[in-house]
Scaffold this motif. Structure first.
Motif, PDB file in Angstrom:
ATOM      1  N   ALA A 198       0.809  -1.215   0.000  1.00 23.46           N
ATOM      2  CA  ALA A 198       0.000   0.000   0.000  1.00 23.46           C
ATOM      3  C   ALA A 198       0.841   1.263   0.000  1.00 23.46           C
ATOM      4  O   ALA A 198       0.411   2.305  -0.510  1.00 23.46           O
ATOM      5  N   SER A 199       2.049   1.189   0.572  1.00 26.56           N
ATOM      6  CA  SER A 199       2.906   2.374   0.661  1.00 26.56           C
ATOM      7  C   SER A 199       4.029   2.380  -0.374  1.00 26.56           C
ATOM      8  O   SER A 199       4.859   3.280  -0.393  1.00 26.56           O
ATOM      9  N   ALA A 200       4.039   1.378  -1.246  1.00 32.14           N
ATOM     10  CA  ALA A 200       5.142   1.247  -2.208  1.00 32.14           C
ATOM     11  C   ALA A 200       5.098   2.348  -3.259  1.00 32.14           C
ATOM     12  O   ALA A 200       4.030   2.777  -3.686  1.00 32.14           O
ATOM     13  N   GLN A 201       6.294   2.819  -3.629  1.00 31.47           N
ATOM     14  CA  GLN A 201       6.371   3.732  -4.760  1.00 31.47           C
ATOM     15  C   GLN A 201       6.095   2.955  -6.043  1.00 31.47           C
ATOM     16  O   GLN A 201       6.453   1.787  -6.166  1.00 31.47           O
ATOM     17  N   ILE A 202       5.472   3.602  -6.986  1.00 34.68           N
ATOM     18  CA  ILE A 202       5.168   2.966  -8.271  1.00 34.68           C
ATOM     19  C   ILE A 202       6.234   3.391  -9.264  1.00 34.68           C
ATOM     20  O   ILE A 202       6.454   4.587  -9.472  1.00 34.68           O
ATOM     21  N   THR A 203       6.915   2.432  -9.850  1.00 38.86           N
ATOM     22  CA  THR A 203       8.005   2.750 -10.775  1.00 38.86           C
ATOM     23  C   THR A 203       7.572   2.517 -12.222  1.00 38.86           C
ATOM     24  O   THR A 203       6.565   1.858 -12.499  1.00 38.86           O
ATOM     25  N   SER A 204       8.383   3.038 -13.127  1.00 39.21           N
ATOM     26  CA  SER A 204       8.110   2.837 -14.549  1.00 39.21           C
ATOM     27  C   SER A 204       8.177   1.351 -14.906  1.00 39.21           C
ATOM     28  O   SER A 204       7.437   0.881 -15.781  1.00 39.21           O
ATOM     29  N   GLU A 205       9.043   0.609 -14.224  1.00 43.77           N
ATOM     30  CA  GLU A 205       9.126  -0.828 -14.468  1.00 43.77           C
ATOM     31  C   GLU A 205       7.845  -1.527 -14.025  1.00 43.77           C
ATOM     32  O   GLU A 205       7.359  -2.443 -14.678  1.00 43.77           O
ATOM     33  N   ASP A 206       7.304  -1.083 -12.892  1.00 41.17           N
ATOM     34  CA  ASP A 206       6.032  -1.630 -12.430  1.00 41.17           C
ATOM     35  C   ASP A 206       4.947  -1.405 -13.482  1.00 41.17           C
ATOM     36  O   ASP A 206       4.171  -2.312 -13.803  1.00 41.17           O
ATOM     37  N   MET A 207       4.910  -0.197 -14.024  1.00 41.10           N
ATOM     38  CA  MET A 207       3.847   0.158 -14.950  1.00 41.10           C
ATOM     39  C   MET A 207       3.903  -0.662 -16.228  1.00 41.10           C
ATOM     40  O   MET A 207       2.871  -0.904 -16.862  1.00 41.10           O
ATOM     41  N   LEU A 208       5.085  -1.118 -16.602  1.00 40.22           N
ATOM     42  CA  LEU A 208       5.192  -1.952 -17.796  1.00 40.22           C
ATOM     43  C   LEU A 208       4.539  -3.316 -17.580  1.00 40.22           C
ATOM     44  O   LEU A 208       4.229  -4.016 -18.542  1.00 40.22           O
ATOM     45  N   ARG A 209       4.313  -3.680 -16.316  1.00 36.98           N
ATOM     46  CA  ARG A 209       3.646  -4.956 -16.022  1.00 36.98           C
ATOM     47  C   ARG A 209       2.125  -4.825 -16.037  1.00 36.98           C
ATOM     48  O   ARG A 209       1.406  -5.824 -15.982  1.00 36.98           O
ATOM     49  N   LEU A 210       1.643  -3.596 -16.112  1.00 35.19           N
ATOM     50  CA  LEU A 210       0.202  -3.355 -16.034  1.00 35.19           C
ATOM     51  C   LEU A 210      -0.432  -3.565 -17.407  1.00 35.19           C
ATOM     52  O   LEU A 210      -0.251  -2.766 -18.318  1.00 35.19           O
TER      53      LEU A 210
END
Length: 257
Positions: A54-66
């Motif tokens: 819940a408190s994690a920063q969202i990274t560009s790498e994360d977004m590529l998994r979406l």
């Protein structure tokens, strides 16, 4: 002997210096970009979709998994999803194929304008008025703007000739809207209830080309072709009457006198 020792010492120092220089020239590993998602309710939904803390920063790498994101304000029991108003941050979701943000306060599509893989786009019951930010989309197979009454021009969808389902109920597109979809010959479902359309000649042309019929690819697996033509002021329904027996689900066409 002393001279030889000095030479070896100098060579050792030189080698050490080269090593230090080489190490200092090694590129630093790139740190992932932190994605700015100013709408905190959207950020929460992205974290849930990506299974982040819940408190994690969202990274560009994360977004590529979406690849899929459902933000359904119509099924919101928390009172937070329906408050989502800003899609900023989704510009990093380059692999997104499915996006549903119906029944939210979103009005601006600019953050998602450069996404190239979206196939399913649903913005029903929103304040969106301008579709031009998605005018470069070409991959849509499903589009839903049900009761997004501020949309009057659907021409930005014209490049999505592979559309199979389009839901435009109460979108006041008028006859100009039919001009936009006339080349969508893969359509097997259309809801154009209360859209201001008065002439169905283009629908007949599409049917002649193989669209909007039970035989249209994909229709049979989804219960047959589906047309909702209710609440239209059409004086002449004759252009589509020859095709009515090839359409399993059709509403709004009056019986012949």
């Amino acid at each position: 002997m002393k001279t030889t020792f000095k030479i070896w010492s100098l060579l050792a120092l030189f080698s050490l210096s080269i090593g230090v220089i080489s190490c200092s020239d090694d590129p630093e590993p790139e740190m992932p970009t932190i994605v700015n998602v100013p709408d905190t309710n959207l950020a929460t939904q992205i974290r849930l979709a990506l299974e982040l803390e819940a408190s994690a920063q969202i990274t560009s790498e994360d977004m590529l998994r979406l690849e899929e994101l459902t933000i359904d304000g119509g099924s919101d029991f928390s009172g937070t999803i329906s408050e989502i108003a800003d899609l900023t941050g989704l510009e990093y979701a380059e692999n997104l194929t499915y996006l549903h943000f119906g029944s939210t306060k979103v009005s601006d599509l600019t953050p998602i304008k450069d996404l190239k893989k979206v196939e399913y786009l649903r913005m029903n019951n929103t304040d969106v008025t301008d579709l031009s930010p998605v005018s470069e989309y070409t991959t849509l197979t499903y589009f839903n703007a049900n009761t997004a009454r501020g949309i009057t021009d659907i021409s930005p969808l014209s490049k999505n000739t592979g559309l199979k389902e389009i839901i435009l109920r109460e979108v006041p597109m008028g006859n100009a809207g039919l001009n936009t979809i006339r080349n969508f010959t893969t359509l097997y479902r259309i809801n154009m209830r209360n859209t201001g359309v008065t002439n169905v000649t283009i629908l007949a042309e599409m049917m002649a080309a193989g669209a909007l019929l039970d035989s249209t690819p994909g229709a049979a697996e989804n219960g047959g072709a589906t047309l909702d033509l209710r609440q239209l002021t059409v004086e002449d329904w004759s252009p589509i009457r020859p095709y009515l027996d090839q359409i399993s689900n059709i509403e709004g066409v009056p019986a012949e006198d």
